[in-house]
Design an enzyme around this catalytic site. Sequence first.
Site, PDB file in Angstrom:
ATOM      1  N   CYS A  75       0.872 119.321   7.131  1.00  0.00           N
ATOM      2  CA  CYS A  75       0.457 119.771   5.829  1.00  0.00           C
ATOM      3  C   CYS A  75       0.239 121.675   6.668  1.00  0.00           C
ATOM      4  CB  CYS A  75      -0.861 119.209   5.693  1.00  0.00           C
ATOM      5  SG  CYS A  75      -2.025 120.448   4.367  1.00  0.00           S
ATOM      6  N   HIS A 166      10.527 118.081   1.266  1.00  0.00           N
ATOM      7  CA  HIS A 166      10.219 118.937  -0.272  1.00  0.00           C
ATOM      8  C   HIS A 166      11.597 118.535  -0.976  1.00  0.00           C
ATOM      9  CE1 HIS A 166       6.905 120.698   1.130  1.00  0.00           C
ATOM     10  NE2 HIS A 166       6.630 119.825   2.910  1.00  0.00           N
ATOM     11  N   GLU A 215       2.783 118.358  -5.684  1.00  0.00           N
ATOM     12  CA  GLU A 215       2.555 117.510  -4.089  1.00  0.00           C
ATOM     13  C   GLU A 215       2.689 116.414  -3.929  1.00  0.00           C
ATOM     14  OE1 GLU A 215      -0.024 119.227  -1.051  1.00  0.00           O
ATOM     15  OE2 GLU A 215       0.129 120.936  -1.857  1.00  0.00           O
ATOM     16  N   GLY A 227       5.511 123.896   1.796  1.00  0.00           N
ATOM     17  CA  GLY A 227       6.515 123.575   0.805  1.00  0.00           C
ATOM     18  C   GLY A 227       6.623 125.174   0.493  1.00  0.00           C
TER      19      GLY A 227
END
Length: 279
Positions: A75, A166, A215, A227
Amino acid sequence: MAIEFTKYHGLGNDFILIDNRLSSLPVVTPEQAIKLCDRHFGIGADGVIFALPGENGTDYTMRIFNSDGSEPEMCGNGIRCLAGFLADLEGESRNKDSYRIHTLGGVMTPQLLSNGQVKVDMGLPKLLAGEIPTTLAPAEEKVISLPLEVAGKTWDVTCVNMGNPHCITFVEDVAAIELETIGPKFEHHPVFPQRINTEFMQVVRHDYLKMRVWERGAGITLACGTGACASLVAGVLTGKCDRTATIELPGGPLQIEWSEIDQRVYMTGPAQKVFTGKL
Ligand SMILES: N[C@@H](CCC[C@H](N)C(=O)O)C(=O)O
């Protein structure tokens, strides 16, 4: 047992941080994390982040549960918040301004800058279909500008793994995207066996792009650090942007660089403490 926590956010992508340095197992279960993240019946957050003892010679380990209880590998906004949290925990005994953090997505290095921002060495992007993972292309091939059918429309997508997966698509106007309906269809598309984070990108200039994100495990968020990094890489691979650019998210801007020298991705942005509490 009482558990102390600190609420942080990185551009509105918000987290409950827990000091878990005495154990290598998170002190909160995924089921409890779902309750804590609930914005009506809990504290409210996009995820719960744990500061655990370092593994493999690193300073600390980061683990995170999404607001749906799933565990992502990495993250980006969260690791900036974790760096601020660790600096606070260490207090006067702190003797460094950067940490090597073990995550399920690899070792990341956040550095606390003198202007209060945090710059993170996010490592090398992974581009092969098998590494994303996706079945959109053979495992040893890159997924750059390939067609993907979602909700009756063909989208031009590029996939990048920044520790977590992603799928990026460039559109004329990000404001016109119906994220709430289209986002879940990307997330659960059968070509993504581990689900996917999806970024919708609008090129304003080659060094300034707007982004909205759906997400995996959290839905619409105000920002996504991994991202933004993945999207810049996708923009470079498709000739849409420079190697250094500002990515403007609903929660504010991130500075992203995909270095020509070491091929690593660097992300710079804020980490803001909001309040502390006890569970
Ligand atoms: N918001 C994060 C990404 C959090 C994990 C993601 N939802 C996933 O499941 O991969 C960021 O700032 O990178």
